[in-house]
Design an enzyme around this catalytic site. Structure first.
Site, PDB file in Angstrom:
ATOM      1  N   ASP A  72     -23.489  -8.556  -0.756  1.00 24.25           N
ATOM      2  CA  ASP A  72     -22.666  -8.641   0.143  1.00 24.25           C
ATOM      3  C   ASP A  72     -21.938  -9.840   0.410  1.00 24.25           C
ATOM      4  O   ASP A  72     -20.976 -10.153   0.874  1.00 24.25           O
ATOM      5  CB  ASP A  72     -22.973  -8.078   1.580  1.00 24.25           C
ATOM      6  CG  ASP A  72     -23.187  -6.417   1.458  1.00 24.25           C
ATOM      7  OD1 ASP A  72     -23.846  -5.982   2.556  1.00 24.25           O
ATOM      8  OD2 ASP A  72     -22.401  -5.925   0.646  1.00 24.25           O
TER       9      ASP A  72
ATOM     10  N   LYS B 135     -19.350  -7.155   9.008  1.00 22.36           N
ATOM     11  CA  LYS B 135     -18.627  -6.226   8.011  1.00 22.36           C
ATOM     12  C   LYS B 135     -18.999  -4.665   8.422  1.00 22.36           C
ATOM     13  O   LYS B 135     -20.178  -4.445   8.816  1.00 22.36           O
ATOM     14  CB  LYS B 135     -18.802  -6.583   6.449  1.00 22.36           C
ATOM     15  CG  LYS B 135     -20.100  -6.336   6.015  1.00 22.36           C
ATOM     16  CD  LYS B 135     -20.611  -4.855   5.605  1.00 22.36           C
ATOM     17  CE  LYS B 135     -21.754  -4.950   5.037  1.00 22.36           C
ATOM     18  NZ  LYS B 135     -22.288  -3.765   4.848  1.00 22.36           N
TER      19      LYS B 135
HETATM   20  C1  CDM Z   1     -25.221  -1.477   1.721  1.00 22.49           C
HETATM   21  C2  CDM Z   1     -24.448  -2.687   1.433  1.00 22.49           C
HETATM   22  O1  CDM Z   1     -24.490  -3.693   2.713  1.00 22.49           O
HETATM   23  C3  CDM Z   1     -23.023  -2.153   1.462  1.00 22.49           C
HETATM   24  O2  CDM Z   1     -22.109  -3.398   1.560  1.00 22.49           O
HETATM   25  C4  CDM Z   1     -24.630  -3.578   0.198  1.00 22.49           C
HETATM   26  O3  CDM Z   1     -24.663  -2.683  -0.942  1.00 22.49           O
HETATM   27  C5  CDM Z   1     -26.242  -4.095   0.436  1.00 22.49           C
HETATM   28  O4  CDM Z   1     -26.048  -5.476   0.123  1.00 22.49           O
HETATM   29  P1  CDM Z   1     -27.137  -6.588   0.415  1.00 22.49           P
HETATM   30  O5  CDM Z   1     -27.669  -6.061   1.672  1.00 22.49           O
HETATM   31  O6  CDM Z   1     -26.540  -7.942   0.350  1.00 22.49           O
HETATM   32  O7  CDM Z   1     -28.156  -6.079  -0.554  1.00 22.49           O
HETATM   33  P2  CDM Z   1     -29.090  -7.049  -1.651  1.00 22.49           P
HETATM   34  O8  CDM Z   1     -29.684  -7.896  -0.569  1.00 22.49           O
HETATM   35  O9  CDM Z   1     -28.439  -7.541  -2.533  1.00 22.49           O
HETATM   36  O10 CDM Z   1     -30.049  -5.886  -2.052  1.00 22.49           O
HETATM   37  C6  CDM Z   1     -31.214  -5.370  -1.332  1.00 22.49           C
HETATM   38  C7  CDM Z   1     -31.583  -4.459  -1.911  1.00 22.49           C
HETATM   39  O11 CDM Z   1     -30.602  -3.203  -1.894  1.00 22.49           O
HETATM   40  C8  CDM Z   1     -30.570  -2.504  -3.052  1.00 22.49           C
HETATM   41  N1  CDM Z   1     -29.307  -2.346  -3.623  1.00 22.49           N
HETATM   42  C9  CDM Z   1     -28.448  -3.328  -3.107  1.00 22.49           C
HETATM   43  C10 CDM Z   1     -27.099  -3.465  -3.650  1.00 22.49           C
HETATM   44  C11 CDM Z   1     -26.686  -2.541  -4.530  1.00 22.49           C
HETATM   45  N2  CDM Z   1     -25.544  -2.574  -5.094  1.00 22.49           N
HETATM   46  N3  CDM Z   1     -27.554  -1.313  -4.990  1.00 22.49           N
HETATM   47  C12 CDM Z   1     -28.899  -1.527  -4.656  1.00 22.49           C
HETATM   48  O12 CDM Z   1     -29.630  -0.690  -4.926  1.00 22.49           O
HETATM   49  C13 CDM Z   1     -31.603  -3.119  -4.170  1.00 22.49           C
HETATM   50  O13 CDM Z   1     -33.040  -2.372  -3.756  1.00 22.49           O
HETATM   51  C14 CDM Z   1     -31.598  -4.413  -3.625  1.00 22.49           C
HETATM   52  O14 CDM Z   1     -33.023  -5.089  -3.889  1.00 22.49           O
HETATM   53  N1  ATP Z   2     -29.245 -15.667   8.406  1.00 27.44           N
HETATM   54  C1  ATP Z   2     -30.132 -14.630   8.685  1.00 27.44           C
HETATM   55  N2  ATP Z   2     -29.909 -13.746   9.677  1.00 27.44           N
HETATM   56  C2  ATP Z   2     -30.345 -12.986   9.842  1.00 27.44           C
HETATM   57  N3  ATP Z   2     -31.429 -12.307   9.101  1.00 27.44           N
HETATM   58  C3  ATP Z   2     -31.772 -13.076   7.994  1.00 27.44           C
HETATM   59  C4  ATP Z   2     -31.270 -14.097   7.636  1.00 27.44           C
HETATM   60  N4  ATP Z   2     -31.701 -14.791   6.723  1.00 27.44           N
HETATM   61  C5  ATP Z   2     -32.611 -13.842   6.122  1.00 27.44           C
HETATM   62  N5  ATP Z   2     -32.688 -12.709   7.066  1.00 27.44           N
HETATM   63  C6  ATP Z   2     -33.800 -11.679   6.663  1.00 27.44           C
HETATM   64  O1  ATP Z   2     -32.822 -10.572   6.443  1.00 27.44           O
HETATM   65  C7  ATP Z   2     -33.198  -9.485   6.879  1.00 27.44           C
HETATM   66  C8  ATP Z   2     -31.801  -8.477   6.983  1.00 27.44           C
HETATM   67  O2  ATP Z   2     -30.882  -9.201   7.706  1.00 27.44           O
HETATM   68  P1  ATP Z   2     -29.483  -8.446   7.553  1.00 27.44           P
HETATM   69  O3  ATP Z   2     -29.563  -7.094   7.933  1.00 27.44           O
HETATM   70  O4  ATP Z   2     -28.598  -9.072   8.595  1.00 27.44           O
HETATM   71  O5  ATP Z   2     -29.153  -8.817   6.023  1.00 27.44           O
HETATM   72  P2  ATP Z   2     -27.726  -8.348   5.396  1.00 27.44           P
HETATM   73  O6  ATP Z   2     -28.308  -7.619   3.978  1.00 27.44           O
HETATM   74  O7  ATP Z   2     -26.883  -9.372   5.111  1.00 27.44           O
HETATM   75  O8  ATP Z   2     -27.101  -7.013   6.119  1.00 27.44           O
HETATM   76  P3  ATP Z   2     -27.249  -5.700   6.220  1.00 27.44           P
HETATM   77  O9  ATP Z   2     -28.341  -5.023   4.956  1.00 27.44           O
HETATM   78  O10 ATP Z   2     -27.793  -5.088   7.263  1.00 27.44           O
HETATM   79  O11 ATP Z   2     -25.907  -5.238   5.902  1.00 27.44           O
HETATM   80  C9  ATP Z   2     -33.553  -9.787   8.447  1.00 27.44           C
HETATM   81  O12 ATP Z   2     -34.376  -8.783   8.939  1.00 27.44           O
HETATM   82  C10 ATP Z   2     -34.339 -11.171   8.292  1.00 27.44           C
HETATM   83  O13 ATP Z   2     -35.759 -10.941   7.905  1.00 27.44           O
END
Ligand code: CDM
Ligand code: ATP
Length: 336
Positions: free
Chosen positions: A160, A15
């Site tokens: 996400d 995305k």
């Molecule tokens: C940056 C985006 O990718 C935009 O689409 C999302 O907001 C992040 O989505 P994501 O990677 O699925 O994030 P998550 O795995 O839920 O959260 C990872 C970390 O990002 C921060 N986090 C995430 C989402 C959000 N709305 N606020 C946050 O502050 C928090 O520290 C959280 O522990």
């Molecule tokens: N299926 C998977 N594919 C890739 N990485 C993964 C997966 N599952 C767990 N991980 C871990 O999650 C970390 C983040 O992966 P990725 O950036 O693809 O996650 P995302 O939160 O969905 O995307 P982004 O935050 O980049 O938008 C990777 O560096 C890896 O350590």
């Protein structure tokens, strides 16, 4: 005794965030955001089948091969950038374990995951894999793909993940959606009408940025902007207006953590990518283009430019992808 076995195959799309605003910092450490995401046809490849034994077996590596993926980034196959967990911390395993628990599924799952979507790119790779794993398991276990439990399981895995299911509590299924407005932590979704003729060039600079670290460095503006104008531009298919409304509040903190992003955005802009910006928490950048031809022309201009960062970057033309991703089922003989 020959029995048959079903294998589900899905191509989890990545995305791009066209708009991302920070609305408030929440007590739980997350942020309320207002974002518009579009699914793109840069996809992983996932297969899932049921097994008699409980648990999740996962085979996962970079594709078309680890060596080729490493070479495309100009790094060695042992570079930590390529570390992907194959244990329960992989979001595919998390999703399937949560699915099996919730629906009290007998047995377990065996999966293969070919990774094409870069990690730490802000492209939702792992999140999309988790959503596709849920859709595949639902199909194999005859659970409706718009079952509300899938949305709650997805929300618990990551902010996400629900977007990639292509449905939400008040929009049970959107066969034709490619984009959505997301609020709350990103799990409250409103899928957008119309199939905007979306084309872009994406540059992944070979930097794995931690989403948590970028958010931690961010600050909520006193008067957050609204996604209203970009949603209107999308639904009225207005490319000029859409281009004007591109914004990502996580861009500044991401560029502080990875200053190379500045150089990449600057050189994309010099190469004619006047609408380029960071996606999600980065590190990938993208430029919006009006047609596929414009995107391919921009891609070749960027590829032939003298940018030093090119040797460690992947440059790719993309178009919008449909949500939810299609799950196809193959039946194979299973010999006891
Ligand atoms: C940056 C985006 O990718 C935009 O689409 C999302 O907001 C992040 O989505 P994501 O990677 O699925 O994030 P998550 O795995 O839920 O959260 C990872 C970390 O990002 C921060 N986090 C995430 C989402 C959000 N709305 N606020 C946050 O502050 C928090 O520290 C959280 O522990
Ligand atoms: N299926 C998977 N594919 C890739 N990485 C993964 C997966 N599952 C767990 N991980 C871990 O999650 C970390 C983040 O992966 P990725 O950036 O693809 O996650 P995302 O939160 O969905 O995307 P982004 O935050 O980049 O938008 C990777 O560096 C890896 O350590």
């Amino acid at each position: 005794m020959i029995d048959v076995q079903r294998i589900a195959t899905v191509n989890p799309p990545a995305k791009l965030n066209l708009f991302l605003e920070l609305v408030a910092r929440r007590k739980d450490g997350y942020h309320d955001i207002d974002t518009v995401m579009v699914a793109i046809d840069w996809c992983d490849h996932l297969t899932v089948r049921r097994t008699r034994d409980p648990g999740v077996l996962l085979k996962c590596d970079w594709a078309p091969s680890r060596a080729e993926y490493a070479a495309s980034l100009g790094i060695s196959s042992s570079d930590p950038l390529l570390d992907i967990p194959t244990d329960d911390s992989n979001l595919v395993c998390k999703a399937l374990n949560a699915f099996a628990d919730h629906f009290d599924i007998e047995g377990g799952f065996a999966c293969t995951l070919d990774k094409y979507v870069p990690a730490g790119a802000g492209m939702g790779g792992a999140s999309s894999d988790a959503a596709s794993a849920l859709l595949a398991a639902a199909r194999l276990c005859d659970v409706p793909e718009n079952h509300q439990a899938l949305v709650s399981i997805a929300s618990a895995i990551g902010s996400d993940v629900p977007f990639f299911l292509g449905c939400s509590s008040d929009q049970p299924s959107n066969r034709s959606a490619t984009a959505a407005k997301a609020t709350g932590t990103g799990t409250d979704l409103e899928f957008l009408r119309n199939r905007f003729p979306f084309h872009a060039v994406v540059v992944f600079p070979g930097i794995n940025l931690s989403t948590a670290k970028v958010y931690a460095q961010s600050s909520v503006p006193p008067i957050p902007l609204s996604s209203g104008a970009i949603v209107d531009a999308w639904t009225s298919l207005d490319f000029q207006e859409l281009s004007k409304q591109l914004m990502n509040r996580l861009s500044d903190p991401a560029r502080k953590l990875a200053p190379q992003i500045d150089e990449i955005l600057e050189s994309m802009w010099r190469n004619g990518a006047i609408t380029c910006q960071l996606t999600g928490s980065g590190s990938a950048c993208f430029a919006l283009c009006q047609t596929k031809g414009d995107a391919e022309a921009l891609e070749s201009t960027i590829r032939s430019s003298e940018n030093a960062w090119l040797e460690n970057a992947i440059v790719r033309t993309v178009a919008a992808a449909q949500l939810p991703p299609r799950v196809s089922i193959q039946t194979i003989p299973e010999i006891d």
